[in-house]
Design a protein around this motif. Sequence first.
Motif, PDB file in Angstrom:
ATOM      1  N   MET A  60      30.917  36.786  35.409  1.00 54.52           N
ATOM      2  CA  MET A  60      31.975  36.891  34.369  1.00 54.52           C
ATOM      3  C   MET A  60      32.887  37.041  35.202  1.00 54.52           C
ATOM      4  SD  MET A  60      31.202  36.683  30.993  1.00 54.52           S
ATOM      5  CE  MET A  60      31.725  37.993  29.583  1.00 54.52           C
ATOM      6  N   TYR A  64      36.510  34.685  36.157  1.00 56.86           N
ATOM      7  CA  TYR A  64      38.040  35.806  35.366  1.00 56.86           C
ATOM      8  C   TYR A  64      38.144  36.068  36.764  1.00 56.86           C
ATOM      9  CZ  TYR A  64      41.291  38.351  33.685  1.00 56.86           C
ATOM     10  OH  TYR A  64      42.129  39.515  33.377  1.00 56.86           O
ATOM     11  N   HIS A  68      41.720  34.216  36.492  1.00 53.03           N
ATOM     12  CA  HIS A  68      42.874  34.678  36.283  1.00 53.03           C
ATOM     13  C   HIS A  68      44.058  34.860  37.421  1.00 53.03           C
ATOM     14  CE1 HIS A  68      45.210  38.475  35.477  1.00 53.03           C
ATOM     15  NE2 HIS A  68      44.838  39.950  36.746  1.00 53.03           N
ATOM     16  N   ASP A 238      43.547  28.428  28.375  1.00 54.01           N
ATOM     17  CA  ASP A 238      43.289  30.167  28.821  1.00 54.01           C
ATOM     18  C   ASP A 238      41.964  30.272  27.845  1.00 54.01           C
ATOM     19  OD1 ASP A 238      43.648  32.360  29.416  1.00 54.01           O
ATOM     20  OD2 ASP A 238      45.272  32.691  27.308  1.00 54.01           O
ATOM     21  N   LYS A 239      41.420  29.607  27.670  1.00 59.30           N
ATOM     22  CA  LYS A 239      40.120  29.632  26.980  1.00 59.30           C
ATOM     23  C   LYS A 239      38.872  30.592  27.403  1.00 59.30           C
ATOM     24  CE  LYS A 239      39.055  26.299  23.736  1.00 59.30           C
ATOM     25  NZ  LYS A 239      39.446  24.729  24.759  1.00 59.30           N
ATOM     26  N   ASN A 240      38.260  31.949  26.802  1.00 58.11           N
ATOM     27  CA  ASN A 240      37.464  32.992  26.884  1.00 58.11           C
ATOM     28  C   ASN A 240      36.032  31.776  27.358  1.00 58.11           C
ATOM     29  OD1 ASN A 240      35.445  34.322  26.582  1.00 58.11           O
ATOM     30  ND2 ASN A 240      36.162  35.508  24.621  1.00 58.11           N
ATOM     31  N   THR A 242      33.302  32.886  28.201  1.00 53.66           N
ATOM     32  CA  THR A 242      31.780  34.028  27.780  1.00 53.66           C
ATOM     33  C   THR A 242      31.803  32.668  27.080  1.00 53.66           C
ATOM     34  OG1 THR A 242      33.207  35.749  26.476  1.00 53.66           O
ATOM     35  CG2 THR A 242      31.153  36.483  26.273  1.00 53.66           C
ATOM     36  N   LYS A 243      31.275  32.125  26.325  1.00 59.41           N
ATOM     37  CA  LYS A 243      30.179  30.853  25.661  1.00 59.41           C
ATOM     38  C   LYS A 243      30.154  29.690  27.547  1.00 59.41           C
ATOM     39  CE  LYS A 243      31.476  29.196  21.160  1.00 59.41           C
ATOM     40  NZ  LYS A 243      31.700  27.790  20.939  1.00 59.41           N
ATOM     41  N   ARG A 401      37.016  44.581  26.789  1.00 58.61           N
ATOM     42  CA  ARG A 401      38.041  43.777  25.252  1.00 58.61           C
ATOM     43  C   ARG A 401      38.254  42.494  25.831  1.00 58.61           C
ATOM     44  NH1 ARG A 401      40.557  48.881  23.959  1.00 58.61           N
ATOM     45  NH2 ARG A 401      39.276  49.540  25.787  1.00 58.61           N
ATOM     46  N   LYS A 402      38.339  42.028  27.325  1.00 59.72           N
ATOM     47  CA  LYS A 402      38.453  40.658  27.036  1.00 59.72           C
ATOM     48  C   LYS A 402      37.709  39.517  26.894  1.00 59.72           C
ATOM     49  CE  LYS A 402      42.154  40.587  31.468  1.00 59.72           C
ATOM     50  NZ  LYS A 402      42.647  41.984  30.769  1.00 59.72           N
ATOM     51  N   PHE A 403      36.716  39.580  27.239  1.00 62.84           N
ATOM     52  CA  PHE A 403      35.220  38.818  26.685  1.00 62.84           C
ATOM     53  C   PHE A 403      34.763  39.124  24.994  1.00 62.84           C
ATOM     54  CE2 PHE A 403      35.278  39.811  31.292  1.00 62.84           C
ATOM     55  CZ  PHE A 403      36.347  39.031  31.855  1.00 62.84           C
ATOM     56  N   THR A 405      34.598  41.044  21.297  1.00 59.46           N
ATOM     57  CA  THR A 405      34.848  41.910  19.846  1.00 59.46           C
ATOM     58  C   THR A 405      34.251  43.177  19.488  1.00 59.46           C
ATOM     59  OG1 THR A 405      34.684  40.367  18.621  1.00 59.46           O
ATOM     60  CG2 THR A 405      36.856  40.018  18.953  1.00 59.46           C
TER      61      THR A 405
END
Length: 435
Positions: A60, A64, A68, A238-240, A242-243, A401-403, A405
């Motif tokens: 990750m 990132y 980024h 700008d998608k997360n 994590t998935k 927290r970026k990835f 909740t």
Amino acid sequence: MEEKRPTWTSRYTFMLAAIGSAVGLGNIWRFPYIMGQYGGAVFLVVYLTLIMTICFVPLMAELYLGKHTKKECIGAYESVSPKLKPLGALNPVTGVLIASFYFIVGGWIINYITKSFCMSCHCDYAQYFSDFIAEPVYPCVLTLAFLFMCIFFTAKGVKKGIEFANKVLMPLFAVILLILVIFSLNLPNAYLGLEYMFKPDLTKVTPQMVLAALGQAFFTLSIGMGALLTYGSYIDEDKNITKSVYTIILSDTAFAILAGIMIFPAVFSFNLEPSSGAGLVFITLPKIFAQLPFGNLVSFAFFVLLFCAAVTSGISILEAPCATLIEQFKISRIKSCAILFGIISLIAIPATLSFGLLNKYTLFNKTIFDFLDFTTSNILLPLNTLILCLIAGWMLKLDGRKFFTNRVLIFMFNICLKFIVPSALISLLYIGLRN
Ligand code: PFF
């Protein structure tokens, strides 16, 4: 002229390319064997736990950092601090060194594809293999041919080259794998191979097994040489991520398990010793193919499968140094590829010859090939990953927290990035150096 930064067509093509990078020789000739050696199903549980809780963290962080900064390795590290530039450069250098031995095996695969239809004429497979790799000219030509094929896709660019290759080769890989799995499961006594792979043996749970699982996970996920950082830098939306990361990890593991289900039932069905690496692929399996009904066809299919896996990983190995040349030296993609071809050939040819003509020349008691394999897998990859985690965790202060909740997950991510993964990597480096 400065080139416009490429981007992926969609999230799907990015994931396909990342899975293509992860699924390589490591999945086919290493994972199933380590799984059998270290307690079967117990190893699988430990491995899955480790990759879902620990190994996904540097994956990750690497993606990132690329996504980024929208830069290749040196530029990405420089954006965190200009002093980090040399550490960023270590990533593409590692890529060039990995390419210089990974592509030799690619050349061997081409040879076995072309020889599939005259397999039965070679009786002593071990002798055939050692004679072939010791030849002075043919293996070098094949190494360069394999390098050329991979660099061709890199030169075509992200959409027309990397995406195209993965869109064609990954489905082909998956289809051949499934057909061979079904074929293998229908051989007599196939269950013995499954027993070897999956039978749980709790006595094998040792710190050594955990480190073996970690080493395998980092290598197979292609972490630590900037390939994923560079792939991440081409993510547009700008998608997360994590998935995507979990999909990459689970697909990589699924392919590795299927590779085992393809190989070990056949090995046990013919009463042969399970092994790993080149011995398994180029000696044990050809012995089996020669005795199978439609063996020539099965052999052809298997080596094409291996070829697909090696090309999609090979392309990802080349992309990090290629992007560095383009962006740091402001040269075109084609010129960068030509330069890379020259540099990698200069290292790969002596390494190819280290099985024959140059086998007396050693570095730290290792032939050139073994030295490249050892220093990259045991030292440079864990070292680069360690540096990456320290930079992301302590300098960039990358926060869970970026990835996530969920508070527990956020806490776990932060602890892993700052403490647990660096400690695991230091242990891996210590073991690697002690060896
Ligand atoms: N993941 C590949 C394998 O399992 O064979 C090897 C690899 C590819 C390592 C790309 C590192 C890399 F950047």
